[in-house]
Scaffold this motif. Structure first.
Motif, short mmCIF file in Angstrom:
data_model
loop_
_atom_site.label_atom_id
_atom_site.label_comp_id
_atom_site.label_asym_id
_atom_site.label_seq_id
_atom_site.Cartn_x
_atom_site.Cartn_y
_atom_site.Cartn_z
N UNK A 1 8.26 14.33 4.75
CA UNK A 1 7.23 13.30 4.70
C UNK A 1 6.69 13.14 3.27
N UNK A 2 6.68 11.90 2.79
CA UNK A 2 6.11 11.58 1.49
C UNK A 2 4.95 10.62 1.71
N UNK A 3 3.80 10.93 1.15
CA UNK A 3 2.63 10.08 1.32
C UNK A 3 1.94 9.92 -0.03
N UNK A 4 2.41 8.94 -0.79
CA UNK A 4 1.83 8.64 -2.10
C UNK A 4 1.22 7.25 -2.08
N UNK A 5 0.26 7.04 -2.93
CA UNK A 5 -0.39 5.73 -3.03
C UNK A 5 0.35 4.85 -4.02
N UNK A 6 -0.01 3.56 -4.01
CA UNK A 6 0.56 2.64 -4.99
C UNK A 6 0.24 3.10 -6.40
N UNK A 7 -0.95 3.64 -6.62
CA UNK A 7 -1.33 4.12 -7.94
C UNK A 7 -0.45 5.29 -8.38
N UNK A 8 -0.05 6.13 -7.42
CA UNK A 8 0.85 7.24 -7.74
C UNK A 8 2.20 6.71 -8.22
N UNK A 9 2.73 5.72 -7.48
CA UNK A 9 4.00 5.14 -7.88
C UNK A 9 3.88 4.43 -9.22
N UNK A 10 2.77 3.72 -9.42
CA UNK A 10 2.57 3.02 -10.69
C UNK A 10 2.50 4.01 -11.85
N UNK A 11 1.89 5.17 -11.61
CA UNK A 11 1.80 6.18 -12.68
C UNK A 11 3.19 6.68 -13.07
N UNK A 12 4.09 6.79 -12.10
CA UNK A 12 5.47 7.20 -12.41
C UNK A 12 6.20 6.11 -13.19
N UNK A 13 5.98 4.85 -12.82
CA UNK A 13 6.61 3.75 -13.53
C UNK A 13 6.10 3.68 -14.97
N UNK B 1 0.82 -1.21 0.00
CA UNK B 1 0.00 0.00 0.00
C UNK B 1 0.85 1.27 0.00
N UNK B 2 2.02 1.17 -0.57
CA UNK B 2 2.88 2.35 -0.65
C UNK B 2 3.63 2.65 0.64
N UNK B 3 3.39 1.88 1.70
CA UNK B 3 4.01 2.20 2.99
C UNK B 3 5.52 2.13 2.95
N UNK B 4 6.06 1.07 2.38
CA UNK B 4 7.52 0.92 2.32
C UNK B 4 8.12 1.99 1.42
N UNK B 5 7.50 2.23 0.26
CA UNK B 5 8.01 3.25 -0.65
C UNK B 5 7.97 4.62 0.00
N UNK B 6 6.88 4.93 0.69
CA UNK B 6 6.77 6.23 1.36
C UNK B 6 7.84 6.38 2.44
N UNK B 7 8.09 5.31 3.20
CA UNK B 7 9.10 5.37 4.25
C UNK B 7 10.48 5.62 3.66
N UNK B 8 10.81 4.90 2.58
CA UNK B 8 12.13 5.08 1.97
C UNK B 8 12.28 6.47 1.36
N UNK B 9 11.30 6.91 0.57
CA UNK B 9 11.41 8.20 -0.09
C UNK B 9 11.33 9.35 0.91
N UNK B 10 10.64 9.16 2.03
CA UNK B 10 10.65 10.18 3.08
C UNK B 10 12.06 10.33 3.63
N UNK B 11 12.76 9.19 3.80
CA UNK B 11 14.13 9.26 4.28
C UNK B 11 15.06 9.89 3.28
N UNK B 12 14.86 9.61 1.98
CA UNK B 12 15.73 10.16 0.95
C UNK B 12 15.50 11.65 0.75
N UNK B 13 14.25 12.10 0.88
CA UNK B 13 13.94 13.52 0.65
C UNK B 13 14.16 14.36 1.90
N UNK B 14 14.11 13.72 3.07
CA UNK B 14 14.24 14.48 4.31
C UNK B 14 12.94 15.07 4.78
#
Length: 534
Positions: free
Chosen positions: A158-170, A143-156
């Motif tokens: 809070x990132x809160x995107x859905x799986x559909x948001x990530x899929x749209x980027x892919x 549900x995007x939780x792992x991706x949000x946690x990683x990208x929040x750490x990389x950006x410094x």
């Protein structure tokens, strides 16, 4: 007397002019034939001799013409022109044609004593057959939780995107040089060439903002919105040198790319955004608190350390050179998972699995480019490494120059007993394997996963099976034996194996790697017409 002498000299000069003119004209004709023959040979290198001779036959210049054809590689980077063409069959992309003929003499026959003289002309033509390929990224689930946690750490932030948001980027392909042109214009860099542009340090937030603008212009609104969220979340002090991301190959010296759709090189927006964030993260170590977001686990904390790609190689390239390698970053992932106990392990007993994943760089290079069948073959070396259950010092996780030495981990901490354990699985198979992309694969942006031969069974379940456990009983009055503790622990660990696999695959997948795997994509393929180079 003077008139006679002048007339004789004039006739001699006229005779010389006739012969010189004849030699010059025949030389130009022969050079033109050599040029055409070189272009024909370069266009059909598998039958270069036949193509060159056929061209000479249909373009007669008078008399017998001898043709010699040499195939080889042409490197425009060589400073000395004679060194740019190196003869050889292996990986040939150019042809050098030498034609020899005779030119008739008229008045000069009396001086030279022969009716003709030999002339020789030479021409070299090279093809511009190019492929663009990258070592890619995957979509994280949960549900995007792992991706949000990683990208929040990389950006410094809070990132809160859905799986559909990530899929749209892919799913959103960005034309590479169109994006670089937009970056140059919107940031006012005014670079003289793509090489100059890529040497620039760009604020990561600005680069992501331009990516959002490009996606919006192309009508990919959901992907544009996701890129904008990442741009807004990225710390203002993060910068990225784009040369660590992209190698434009022969296009680097240009300030624009002509050729329309045939020269287009697509790259998915997720790879572009994620790679920029990875490269611009100063600490290269991200702490992740996934909490209870992973079904089957009570709590998960993670630490992800990202190393530099070897020799600062890029994530993608445009090239015809089979020695150019693209690489993912090497990575280390350390996870501490608290498990849901049952039976003897319920209540006050704490069950925890500390898991270390070490990943080498995944690599890819061009193995073959066949313009006749419109196929590209990539040689891919999957990311190999190891899985370990053990305790480490997380402060040393990002020091890739030092090997980690995990110690036995405290798996169970209960008031009256403890369980310590350790286990390790090494994954070998670090050799290149070929994967073929058809023209349809290139157009569809197909990502292919290459695995090592020994990947099967290398999961957390394998580690659990191989665990060496030490049980220490502190309260013998309970009458508990070691076998009872182990009997209670076995199903708890087995039930946690699948959720832990999911965590590992999701986090490492965002870096474009997995244990014993590498994802690759051919972004574009251009079979250029041959051109005269010498």
């Amino acid at each position: 007397m003077f008139a006679a002498a002048a007339l004789t000299g004039g006739v001699g000069l006229a005779a010389l002019a006739v012969d010189l003119g004849s030699v010059y004209l025949q030389s130009r004709r022969l050079q033109g034939v050599a040029d055409l023959a070189a272009l024909s040979a370069a266009a059909d290198l598998t039958r270069a001799d036949r193509a060159a001779n056929a061209t000479v036959e249909v373009n007669p210049v008078g008399g017998t013409v001898a043709v010699k054809v040499a195939k080889g590689r042409y490197d425009a980077q060589q400073a000395a022109p004679p060194q740019r063409f190196q003869a050889g069959e292996n990986g040939a992309d150019a042809a050098r044609v030498t034609v020899e003929g005779q030119v008739d003499l008229f008045f000069a026959q009396a001086l030279l004593g022969k009716p003709s003289i030999p002339i020789r002309r030479q021409a070299t033509a090279a093809r511009a057959d190019l492929a663009s390929f990258s070592i890619g990224t995957r979509l994280a689930s949960l549900d995007g939780g792992v991706a949000n946690a990683l990208l929040s750490g990389l950006t410094g932030s809070s990132v809160n995107l859905s799986v559909m948001d990530y899929q749209s980027l892919v799913d959103a392909d960005v034309e590479l040089f169109g994006y670089l042109d937009a970056l140059d214009t919107k940031l006012g860099i005014q670079a003289a060439s793509y090489d100059d542009l890529l040497k620039t340090n760009v604020k990561t937030s600005k680069a992501l903002s331009v990516l959002s603008d490009v996606l919006s212009t192309e009508g990919k609104t959901r992907a544009a919105g996701a890129a904008k969220v990442l741009a807004s979340a990225t710390a203002a002090n993060q910068t990225v040198k784009l040369s660590a991301l992209i190698d434009p190959g022969p296009y680097g010296r240009q300030d624009r790319v002509a050729g329309g759709a045939g020269a287009a090189i697509g790259i998915d927006a997720m790879l572009l955004a994620n790679a920029m964030l990875t490269l611009s993260n100063g600490s290269r170590q991200v702490q992740l608190d996934l909490g209870s977001a992973v079904p089957g686990l009570a709590d998960v904390d993670g630490w992800l350390a990202i190393g530099e790609p070897m020799n600062s190689t890029p994530f993608m390239t445009v090239t015809q050179d089979k020695s150019v390698v693209v690489r993912t970053a090497q990575a280390r992932l350390y996870v501490e998972a608290k498990l849901l106990g049952s039976g003897l392990l319920a209540g006050a007993a704490q069950v925890k699995v500390p898991l270390l994943v070490e990943l080498a760089s995944g690599e890819a290079k061009l193995a073959a480019l066949d313009c006749a069948t419109r196929t590209t073959t990539l040689a891919v070396k999957p990311s190999v490494g190891s899985l370990t259950i053990g305790q480490i010092d997380t402060g040393k996780l990002s020091d890739f120059k030092q090997a980690l030495s995990p110690s036995k981990a405290r798996i169970v901490q209960a008031p009256l007993f403890t369980v310590d354990g350790a286990s390790k699985v090494d994954l070998g198979g670090g050799s290149f394997r070929n994967v073929v992309f058809s023209n349809a694969d290139v157009k569809a942006g197909t990502v292919k996963t290459v695995k090592t031969n020994d990947l099967a069974g290398t999961t957390v379940a394998t580690l659990v099976t191989g665990l060496t456990l030490d049980v220490e009983l502190l309260g013998l009055q309970l009458g508990l034996g070691k076998s009872a503790v182990l009997t209670a622990l076995t199903p708890v660990l087995s039930a946690a194996a699948a959720p832990l696999d999911q965590v590992i695959n999701s986090l490492t997948g965002l870096l474009g790697v997995g244990l014993g795997e590498a994802d690759v994509r051919t972004n574009g393929m251009r079979c250029g017409a041959p051109a005269l180079v010498a």
